[in-house]
Design an enzyme around this catalytic site. Structure first.
Site, PDB file in Angstrom:
ATOM      1  N   ASP A 111     -84.917   0.386 -23.885  1.00  0.00           N
ATOM      2  CA  ASP A 111     -83.529   0.387 -24.348  1.00  0.00           C
ATOM      3  C   ASP A 111     -82.893  -0.985 -24.157  1.00  0.00           C
ATOM      4  O   ASP A 111     -81.778  -1.211 -24.618  1.00  0.00           O
ATOM      5  CB  ASP A 111     -82.732   1.443 -23.567  1.00  0.00           C
ATOM      6  N   GLU A 115     -81.403  -9.726 -27.187  1.00  0.00           N
ATOM      7  CA  GLU A 115     -80.710  -8.600 -27.813  1.00  0.00           C
ATOM      8  C   GLU A 115     -79.779  -9.083 -28.922  1.00  0.00           C
ATOM      9  O   GLU A 115     -78.930  -9.948 -28.668  1.00  0.00           O
ATOM     10  CB  GLU A 115     -79.919  -7.826 -26.756  1.00  0.00           C
ATOM     11  N   ASP A 139     -88.882  -0.102  -3.648  1.00  0.00           N
ATOM     12  CA  ASP A 139     -87.600  -0.794  -3.546  1.00  0.00           C
ATOM     13  C   ASP A 139     -87.493  -1.384  -2.145  1.00  0.00           C
ATOM     14  O   ASP A 139     -87.318  -0.645  -1.169  1.00  0.00           O
ATOM     15  CB  ASP A 139     -86.437   0.162  -3.801  1.00  0.00           C
ATOM     16  N   HIS A 142     -79.847  -0.380 -26.561  1.00  0.00           N
ATOM     17  CA  HIS A 142     -79.067  -0.523 -25.321  1.00  0.00           C
ATOM     18  C   HIS A 142     -77.978   0.553 -25.230  1.00  0.00           C
ATOM     19  O   HIS A 142     -76.787   0.263 -25.101  1.00  0.00           O
ATOM     20  CB  HIS A 142     -78.443  -1.921 -25.239  1.00  0.00           C
ATOM     21  N   ILE A 196     -78.813   5.023  -9.891  1.00  0.00           N
ATOM     22  CA  ILE A 196     -79.498   5.598 -11.052  1.00  0.00           C
ATOM     23  C   ILE A 196     -80.861   6.141 -10.653  1.00  0.00           C
ATOM     24  O   ILE A 196     -81.231   7.264 -11.004  1.00  0.00           O
ATOM     25  CB  ILE A 196     -79.619   4.553 -12.171  1.00  0.00           C
ATOM     26  N   ALA A 198     -83.258  -0.466 -17.817  1.00  0.00           N
ATOM     27  CA  ALA A 198     -82.448  -1.187 -16.829  1.00  0.00           C
ATOM     28  C   ALA A 198     -81.980  -2.531 -17.370  1.00  0.00           C
ATOM     29  O   ALA A 198     -80.859  -2.654 -17.869  1.00  0.00           O
ATOM     30  CB  ALA A 198     -83.238  -1.353 -15.531  1.00  0.00           C
ATOM     31  N   ARG A 199     -82.845  -3.538 -17.298  1.00  0.00           N
ATOM     32  CA  ARG A 199     -82.533  -4.875 -17.786  1.00  0.00           C
ATOM     33  C   ARG A 199     -83.769  -5.458 -18.460  1.00  0.00           C
ATOM     34  O   ARG A 199     -84.891  -5.328 -17.953  1.00  0.00           O
ATOM     35  CB  ARG A 199     -82.107  -5.797 -16.636  1.00  0.00           C
TER      36      ARG A 199
END
Length: 345
Positions: A279, A284, A194, A303, A175, A254-255
């Site tokens: 998102d 959640e 990263d 999400h 992504i 992402a998370r």
């Protein structure tokens, strides 16, 4: 071969069945539809992100040796109740709805579908950046309520462009790489943090690899694209937010666990954070009294980053292809527990 297509309201059992029949002749396929995403996923029987119940899956398997799914809970109880099962193909980036240890003990191979929503999630992340940077949702809402917000054209409230802006990407998998390519087309300068990315490969993409603190200090927009692990939980916390330039924009598609949500309301009210686009959430759906409901300059969606029809078709095709390989005795492409294959051979 009897196959259970345990679908949902996104990757439906009919879609899975079509993909399976295109891959295999004469397969006996039965369907099960689980309530996600109409009902949020959650922990089920020891797995963290699943939809439906263990009993539903146990009854639906009914002698199946293979199952394809996206959200069905494959737990220790499910495996113990179906000793004939040999393959579970999960149409997600990781088999988080499967108890991998229990699957391995039961001799069941588990596969997954990396990259099936990479294009969708990348496009959505860029859309969220633009929405937050230019206050698109807020101005749309104001106009529909009869308020012409010409004052948003005033310099202090005007947005910023991607062209010429430094954007930091935390995580550079499938992504992140697409996001970087799109941002460079807009004219943005892209930084990447990263530890698992090869710096030479990053530079070949026209992107600069940096350490996380350097990225946060230099980026006017920060977008999260890392996997959630014990090491990355709350990777962006109050201390890290303090490194960002005053008025910077933060995006998380992402998370939820990558981000510590607790300091965000104060950061937004103070202007330390110029805008937030999210998102995904630590809980959640977020509760009715969620503090960010009252914070300024927040773009929040339920999400949806991976929610495209192409993603659904891609997921169904990937899991069906794995079943085809399994049926023909060919090597599986994406196995989460490869040790099982030696026991099955």
């Amino acid at each position: 071969m009897r196959i259970l297509a345990a679908g949902d309201h996104f990757v439906g059992p009919d879609l899975l069945e079509q993909a399976l029949h295109a891959e295999l002749d004469g397969a006996e396929v039965s369907g099960l539809r689980l309530p996600w995403p109409v009902e949020p996923f959650g922990p089920v029987g020891g797995v963290e992100e699943a939809s439906g119940t263990e009993q539903q899956v146990i009854e639906a398997l009914d002698g199946a040796t293979v199952s394809v799914t996206q959200m069905a809970p494959f737990t220790e109880r499910v495996f113990e109740s179906n000793p004939q099962l040999r393959l579970v193909a999960v149409g997600r980036g990781g088999p988080v709805n499967v108890d991998l240890g229990a699957a391995t003990r039961a001799g069941v191979a588990v596969t997954y579908a990396p990259g099936r929503n990479a294009a969708a999630a990348a496009e959505y992340a860029v859309g969220m950046m633009l929405a937050a940077m230019r206050r698109i949702p807020a101005s749309d809402s104001e106009l529909k309520q009869g308020r012409w917000r010409g004052d948003l054209y005033a310099y202090p409230d005007a947005g910023i462009e991607l062209d010429g802006t430094t954007v930091g990407l935390v995580g550079y998998g499938a992504i992140g790489r697409i996001v970087a390519r799109v941002l460079r087309a807009f004219g943005a300068t892209v930084l990447v943090a990263d530890p698992f990315a090869d710096p030479a490969d990053v530079r070949d993409d026209g992107v600069e690899p940096v350490e996380l603190d350097d990225l946060l200090t230099r980026s006017s927009v920060v977008s999260l694209h890392a996997r959630l692990t014990p090491e990355t939980k709350h990777l962006i916390n109050a201390d890290k937010l303090a490194l960002m330039p005053h008025g910077a924009v933060l995006v998380n598609t992402a998370r939820g666990g990558l981000l510590d949500y607790a300091p965000l309301p104060d950061a937004l009210h103070s202007g330390r954070l110029g805008a937030l686009a999210v998102d995904v959430y630590d809980t959640e759906p977020p509760p009715a009294d969620w503090p960010l409901h009252e914070a300024p300059n927040v773009v929040a969606t339920p999400h949806l980053a991976g929610a495209t029809r192409q993603t659904a078709h891609r997921a169904a095709g990937i899991v069906a292809a794995e079943v085809g390989r399994f049926a023909r005795g060919e090597p599986l492409a994406h196995v989460a527990n490869p040790d099982v294959l030696d026991r099955q051979s």
